[in-house]
Design a protein around this motif. Sequence first.
Motif, PDB file in Angstrom:
ATOM      1  N   CYS A 204       0.824  -1.216   0.000  1.00 49.09           N
ATOM      2  CA  CYS A 204       0.000   0.000   0.000  1.00 49.09           C
ATOM      3  C   CYS A 204       0.855   1.261   0.000  1.00 49.09           C
ATOM      4  O   CYS A 204       0.573   2.218  -0.737  1.00 49.09           O
ATOM      5  N   ILE A 205       1.888   1.277   0.830  1.00 46.80           N
ATOM      6  CA  ILE A 205       2.746   2.460   0.894  1.00 46.80           C
ATOM      7  C   ILE A 205       3.491   2.668  -0.418  1.00 46.80           C
ATOM      8  O   ILE A 205       3.631   3.806  -0.899  1.00 46.80           O
ATOM      9  N   LYS A 208       0.412   3.578  -3.064  1.00 44.61           N
ATOM     10  CA  LYS A 208      -0.469   4.714  -2.812  1.00 44.61           C
ATOM     11  C   LYS A 208       0.153   5.791  -1.932  1.00 44.61           C
ATOM     12  O   LYS A 208      -0.399   6.881  -1.802  1.00 44.61           O
ATOM     13  N   GLY A 209       1.277   5.475  -1.286  1.00 44.55           N
ATOM     14  CA  GLY A 209       1.913   6.451  -0.412  1.00 44.55           C
ATOM     15  C   GLY A 209       1.538   6.258   1.048  1.00 44.55           C
ATOM     16  O   GLY A 209       0.486   5.694   1.374  1.00 44.55           O
ATOM     17  N   LYS A 210       2.408   6.752   1.948  1.00 47.79           N
ATOM     18  CA  LYS A 210       2.204   6.561   3.381  1.00 47.79           C
ATOM     19  C   LYS A 210       0.993   7.327   3.894  1.00 47.79           C
ATOM     20  O   LYS A 210       0.275   6.845   4.780  1.00 47.79           O
ATOM     21  N   HIS A 211       0.741   8.518   3.344  1.00 48.91           N
ATOM     22  CA  HIS A 211      -0.398   9.320   3.804  1.00 48.91           C
ATOM     23  C   HIS A 211      -1.717   8.591   3.542  1.00 48.91           C
ATOM     24  O   HIS A 211      -2.583   8.514   4.425  1.00 48.91           O
ATOM     25  N   TRP A 212      -1.880   8.033   2.344  1.00 43.45           N
ATOM     26  CA  TRP A 212      -3.099   7.288   2.007  1.00 43.45           C
ATOM     27  C   TRP A 212      -3.220   6.052   2.902  1.00 43.45           C
ATOM     28  O   TRP A 212      -4.311   5.742   3.396  1.00 43.45           O
ATOM     29  N   PHE A 213      -2.101   5.388   3.127  1.00 49.63           N
ATOM     30  CA  PHE A 213      -2.109   4.195   3.956  1.00 49.63           C
ATOM     31  C   PHE A 213      -2.572   4.521   5.377  1.00 49.63           C
ATOM     32  O   PHE A 213      -3.387   3.794   5.955  1.00 49.63           O
ATOM     33  N   GLN A 214      -2.082   5.620   5.940  1.00 53.40           N
ATOM     34  CA  GLN A 214      -2.392   5.966   7.323  1.00 53.40           C
ATOM     35  C   GLN A 214      -3.772   6.603   7.479  1.00 53.40           C
ATOM     36  O   GLN A 214      -4.413   6.434   8.521  1.00 53.40           O
ATOM     37  N   THR A 215      -4.219   7.335   6.477  1.00 53.78           N
ATOM     38  CA  THR A 215      -5.489   8.069   6.604  1.00 53.78           C
ATOM     39  C   THR A 215      -6.682   7.354   5.983  1.00 53.78           C
ATOM     40  O   THR A 215      -7.829   7.674   6.305  1.00 53.78           O
ATOM     41  N   ARG A 216      -6.421   6.405   5.098  1.00 57.28           N
ATOM     42  CA  ARG A 216      -7.528   5.715   4.408  1.00 57.28           C
ATOM     43  C   ARG A 216      -7.552   4.212   4.721  1.00 57.28           C
ATOM     44  O   ARG A 216      -8.584   3.680   5.138  1.00 57.28           O
ATOM     45  N   PHE A 217      -6.440   3.545   4.508  1.00 57.25           N
ATOM     46  CA  PHE A 217      -6.425   2.086   4.629  1.00 57.25           C
ATOM     47  C   PHE A 217      -6.531   1.629   6.086  1.00 57.25           C
ATOM     48  O   PHE A 217      -7.375   0.792   6.422  1.00 57.25           O
TER      49      PHE A 217
END
Length: 353
Positions: A204-205, A208-217
């Motif tokens: 995922c990171i 999609k990037g760490k921000h998407w992983f932490q805020t969405r996934f």
Amino acid sequence: MQTKLRFLDRYLTLWIFLAMLFGILLGNIFPGITTLIDSLSWGTTNIPLAIGLLLMLYPPLTKVEYGLLPKAIKNKTVLSVSLILNWIVGPLLMFTLAVILLRDEPAYMTGLILIGLARCIAMVIVWNDLAKGNREYAALLITLNSIFQIFSYSFYVWLFLNVLPEKLGIGSFNIAVPMRDVTESVLLYLGLPFVLGFLSRYTCIKMKGKHWFQTRFLPFISPFTLYALLFTIVLMFSLKGEAFLALPKDVIKVSIPLLLYFVLMFLISFFTGKAFGIPYDKNAAVAFTATGNNFELAIAVAIGVFGIHSPQAFAGVIGPLIEVPVLILLVRTSLYLKKQFYDPKKSTHTLHR
């Protein structure tokens, strides 16, 4: 940033009680449910139950920040204190309380020992944040516990259930546990979600990037731990409808040593950290990491080794029922101790460099 306890987590004790009640009612209304549940098996593995147990452990293991491990080595004092509290003091304290208070209930005694050996990897971040602890250090310690648990849990179960009772003269309870069964359960219910969690995090990171992983996934998968826990409880208690009248007394039997464990473990951990001069924010992370337990793993191993009907699995279910209200009180205790023993101006929320 300071976090708040989510609505679902804040009332976890209530949800567990309701899940127990719903399961008991389900078992009484549909007495044939035992046959139905047993029919959904492959070999010795019950498929719905296995899915529920895997879903319980997948989210917390996906949250583990494995890249932080090198930083943990830099502060040897915090690392050493945490390892000793988690892997020596905690298991021995739970073992002692279980033996003293449940000598006449060897099955429940075994269930509590399994809990004491499973170190926390999930809710610590919540308690730590509420107590104004260092989030990065809590994440470091959770990572260490996760790695250590995979390679040591089977050995610890063998040591505390097969060796120590005999050495201490309580082997007549005949609570020997096959190490092969424990290892298989650990590999299935901890090893598999560990691999899936690591791969999910990495993929995922990268994509999609760490921000998407932490805020969405992560927000999407996090509630599945609670849903799976409640599903497992409903399943277990639907098989216990006929034993309803005995359950309240058994809940009390298991609750007393758990309550004592949480309070004693926190106080021991907090004042040990203070004696070693650990700043409050890191000391809170150490104390709550050492106090909490991985009930998901304990329940999974108890069911995998002793079965879904077992008192050992029942003891595991009582764990989070007691943990949530007690840990909320310990958060307030931690903040009180901070005012009493620490100068707020000297407390730091950064790692030693």
